[in-house]
Design an enzyme around this catalytic site. Structure first.
Site, short mmCIF file in Angstrom:
data_model
loop_
_atom_site.label_atom_id
_atom_site.label_comp_id
_atom_site.label_asym_id
_atom_site.label_seq_id
_atom_site.Cartn_x
_atom_site.Cartn_y
_atom_site.Cartn_z
N LYS A 214 8.11 -19.23 -0.57
CA LYS A 214 8.68 -19.64 0.72
C LYS A 214 9.31 -18.45 1.44
CE LYS A 214 13.21 -19.67 -0.72
NZ LYS A 214 14.47 -19.31 -0.07
N THR B 126 14.00 -22.50 4.93
CA THR B 126 13.92 -21.04 4.99
C THR B 126 13.12 -20.55 6.19
OG1 THR B 126 14.01 -21.04 2.58
CG2 THR B 126 13.42 -18.98 3.63
#
Length: 336
Positions: free
Chosen positions: A193, A250
């Protein structure tokens, strides 16, 4: 086994925030800081002004710069250092680790050179069985957690009972942990991520909007899941908190270091300029994109976004060229 005393090794934003989570859940917490000044400030003023300014820390959270003091009698040891420094730090602490303590990784990445996940590095350096190592992953932006905004996370361990013990040790009114036994999937979601967030930041820096972001997030999740399948992860993990949840937070939040770093690259900054703007800190994804790329190559997995981010960060490809390369790829079925 009830967890009554926890050592958290690493006093950055996430280490301090997670130490607060545990202390607010009841156990005694000792936070290790590399610098004595930071340890003294936390113990004496209840604040870590360098990383979480204005956040009052609980009375049952103390700090020290002496790792032996931090680790003495700990039921669980939380490792909160950057992924590429985990090996060298843990090697220095190895002889101090309580033999039966649960070792908990907050680090998200794949080690350069060895291509090992963080739990694998811990097992190798500490000489423990995989059942003694747990990982924490999810949509856990430190500043939001520090001000007690509600969030959830995943505690993954092959030993379900250890995961449950940790779950009890960090459950409180604003932090809700779930358990999982898929350590591989949770770690890959947490590592990949950061790379996808760099790509989202680049797109934002170029002025692109929500359609572009959603496309990058979705295709980023697809390539992460492909790598996970090749390494034996449970596909459902990537639809959960350690997969989609962590990825969305994120990629979308201005609090995300990787998203912010990528945005500067998208605006035309060099890697050095982006690092300077981040006060000398390099986003985790800048290093992890290379090791994840190599891991994908080793297993014959196609990860075009990761490949492109690596080329931007390390091979001189421009962000605009990356966008053109991704859009110009051969057309295929969505599930390929």
């Amino acid at each position: 086994m009830a967890i009554e005393r926890v050592a958290v090794l690493g006093s950055g934003s996430w280490g301090t925030a997670f130490a607060k989570v545990i202390a607010d859940s009841g156990p005694e917490v000792v936070l290790w800081a590399r610098r004595q000044g930071v340890a003294s400030e936390i113990t004496e003023t209840r604040v870590n002004s360098g990383y979480l300014p204005g956040i009052s820390l609980p009375a049952n959270l103390t700090a020290t710069s002496d790792p032996a003091k931090a680790l003495d009698g700990a039921d669980a040891v939380v490792l909160a250092v950057p992924s590429q420094t985990l090996r060298v730090n843990l090697s220095a602490w190895r002889e101090l680790l309580p033999p039966d303590a649960t070792l908990v990784s907050l680090s998200k990445g794949v080690e350069l050179g060895t291509l090992k996940r963080m739990s694998e590095v811990i097992r190798e350096v500490a000489g423990v069985d995989e059942s003694q190592v747990a990982v924490v992953s999810g949509p856990n932006l430190a500043k939001e957690i520090a001000v007690e905004q509600p969030t959830a996370t995943v505690i993954a361990c092959t030993d379900h009972d250890r995961a449950v013990d940790l779950q009890h040790a960090c459950s409180n009114s604003y932090f809700r942990p779930y358990t999982n036994t898929d350590v591989v999937g949770c770690e890959l979601g947490g590592a990949c991520k950061n790379v996808i967030a760099l790509a989202c930041g680049m797109a934002a820096g170029m002025g692109y909007g929500d359609n572009t972001m959603a496309s990058i997030i979705t295709r980023g999740l697809a390539e992460t899941a492909r790598l996970g399948a090749a390494l034996g992860a449970d596909p459902l993990t990537f639809a959960g908190l350690a997969g989609l949840g962590d990825l969305v937070a994120t990629c979308a939040s201005p609090l995300s270091r990787n998203r912010s770093f990528g945005e500067r690259l998208g605006r035309g900054d060099t890697l050095a300029q982006a690092q300077e703007a981040a006060h000398g800190q390099v986003a985790e994804g800048v290093k992890s994109c290379s090791s994840i790329r190599e891991l994908a190559h080793a297993h014959g997995v196609d990860m075009p976004i990761t490949e492109g981010v690596h080329q931007v960060c390390h091979d001189g490809l421009s962000v605009r060229e990356l966008g053109a390369a991704l859009l110009g790829r051969d057309r295929k079925h969505e599930r390929q």
